[in-house]
Write a protein that holds these residues in place. Sequence first.
Motif, short mmCIF file in Angstrom:
data_model
loop_
_atom_site.label_atom_id
_atom_site.label_comp_id
_atom_site.label_asym_id
_atom_site.label_seq_id
_atom_site.Cartn_x
_atom_site.Cartn_y
_atom_site.Cartn_z
N GLY A 112 0.85 -1.19 0.00
CA GLY A 112 0.00 0.00 0.00
C GLY A 112 0.88 1.23 0.00
O GLY A 112 2.08 1.16 0.25
N PRO A 113 0.30 2.41 -0.30
CA PRO A 113 1.09 3.64 -0.37
C PRO A 113 1.90 3.89 0.90
O PRO A 113 3.04 4.31 0.83
N GLN A 114 1.31 3.63 2.07
CA GLN A 114 2.04 3.88 3.31
C GLN A 114 3.14 2.84 3.53
O GLN A 114 4.12 3.12 4.20
N MET A 115 2.99 1.64 2.97
CA MET A 115 3.98 0.59 3.18
C MET A 115 5.23 0.80 2.36
O MET A 115 6.30 0.35 2.75
N GLN A 116 5.15 1.50 1.23
CA GLN A 116 6.36 1.72 0.46
C GLN A 116 7.37 2.55 1.25
O GLN A 116 8.56 2.43 1.05
N ASP A 117 6.88 3.36 2.19
CA ASP A 117 7.79 4.13 3.03
C ASP A 117 8.54 3.24 4.01
O ASP A 117 9.53 3.66 4.59
N SER A 118 8.06 2.00 4.20
CA SER A 118 8.76 1.09 5.10
C SER A 118 9.80 0.25 4.37
O SER A 118 10.50 -0.55 5.00
N LEU A 119 9.92 0.42 3.07
CA LEU A 119 10.95 -0.31 2.33
C LEU A 119 12.33 0.16 2.80
O LEU A 119 12.52 1.33 3.13
N PRO A 120 13.30 -0.73 2.80
CA PRO A 120 14.63 -0.33 3.26
C PRO A 120 15.27 0.68 2.32
O PRO A 120 15.09 0.64 1.11
N VAL A 121 15.98 1.61 2.91
CA VAL A 121 16.75 2.60 2.15
C VAL A 121 18.18 2.08 2.07
O VAL A 121 18.77 1.76 3.11
N PRO A 122 18.73 1.95 0.87
CA PRO A 122 20.10 1.46 0.76
C PRO A 122 21.06 2.37 1.53
O PRO A 122 20.99 3.59 1.43
N HIS A 123 21.93 1.76 2.30
CA HIS A 123 22.96 2.52 3.02
C HIS A 123 24.29 1.79 2.85
O HIS A 123 24.34 0.63 2.47
N ASP A 124 25.34 2.51 3.09
CA ASP A 124 26.69 1.96 2.93
C ASP A 124 26.92 1.44 1.51
O ASP A 124 27.60 0.43 1.31
N ILE A 125 26.32 2.11 0.54
CA ILE A 125 26.55 1.79 -0.87
C ILE A 125 27.46 2.88 -1.43
O ILE A 125 27.01 4.01 -1.62
N PRO A 126 28.73 2.58 -1.65
CA PRO A 126 29.64 3.61 -2.16
C PRO A 126 29.17 4.17 -3.50
O PRO A 126 28.72 3.44 -4.37
N ASN A 127 29.25 5.48 -3.63
CA ASN A 127 28.97 6.18 -4.89
C ASN A 127 27.55 5.98 -5.40
O ASN A 127 27.31 6.02 -6.61
N LEU A 128 26.59 5.81 -4.48
CA LEU A 128 25.19 5.64 -4.87
C LEU A 128 24.67 6.93 -5.51
O LEU A 128 24.81 8.01 -4.95
N LEU A 129 24.07 6.79 -6.69
CA LEU A 129 23.46 7.92 -7.38
C LEU A 129 21.96 7.97 -7.08
O LEU A 129 21.44 8.99 -6.67
N PHE A 130 21.25 6.85 -7.33
CA PHE A 130 19.83 6.73 -7.01
C PHE A 130 19.50 5.25 -6.95
O PHE A 130 20.32 4.40 -7.29
N TYR A 131 18.30 4.95 -6.48
CA TYR A 131 17.88 3.56 -6.41
C TYR A 131 16.44 3.42 -6.87
O TYR A 131 15.69 4.38 -6.90
N LEU A 132 16.08 2.17 -7.24
CA LEU A 132 14.75 1.87 -7.76
C LEU A 132 14.13 0.75 -6.93
O LEU A 132 14.79 -0.25 -6.64
#
Length: 186
Positions: free
Chosen positions: A27-47
């Motif tokens: 649901g729309p509110q659950m997508q905010d609970s998806l993990p945010v990539p961290h400790d990824i060197p040189n991250l530009l964006f994620y999908l």
Amino acid sequence: MKTIILTGLLSITHICEQPLPGRPILGPQMQDSLPVPHDIPNLLFYLQRDGNANTICYTLNLGKSGELNINNPIKMFWVMYAEKGAHKELNFLQKRYAYGINVYPQGKDSYEIKTVSYPSRSLFLRKNIDNQFQVFTNINNQHCTLKRVFIRIDGGTPLSPHIKHIELHGIELTSSKTAVEIVKVS
């Protein structure tokens, strides 16, 4: 036409990345609970997309000396959160028909990027005012750095998902405010 292409392309990737049977779409509110990539060197964006938490990261492709690979400046890979965060290369079909990119040099330290599944939206890899590479695009007609892309899937089947929209998340360059644009594809 682009809806048919995007739906078909995402169908190919759902064969490889199917959620468990009976698993609900986020649901729309659950997508905010998806993990945010961290400790990824040189991250530009994620999908990310409905179905599971696995995430595709787009990073700078730097050589051993720290110089940008001018022939292939961006690399992509999965962060498989369902497998304890393991990194996995995208397969041929995923790169070629769904999540891959085409990069066009525009001059020194400047590249136009087109995603294979939505080539009408241009992204640009350029250096920012701090001399660091970032991906820029227009979000709601504002110049922004791109941070996240989310693909909303609303039903369908693993072989034929119904793509409701794509969300672009970024930061406005002039105000530093968060920007979100919902791009309808059907």
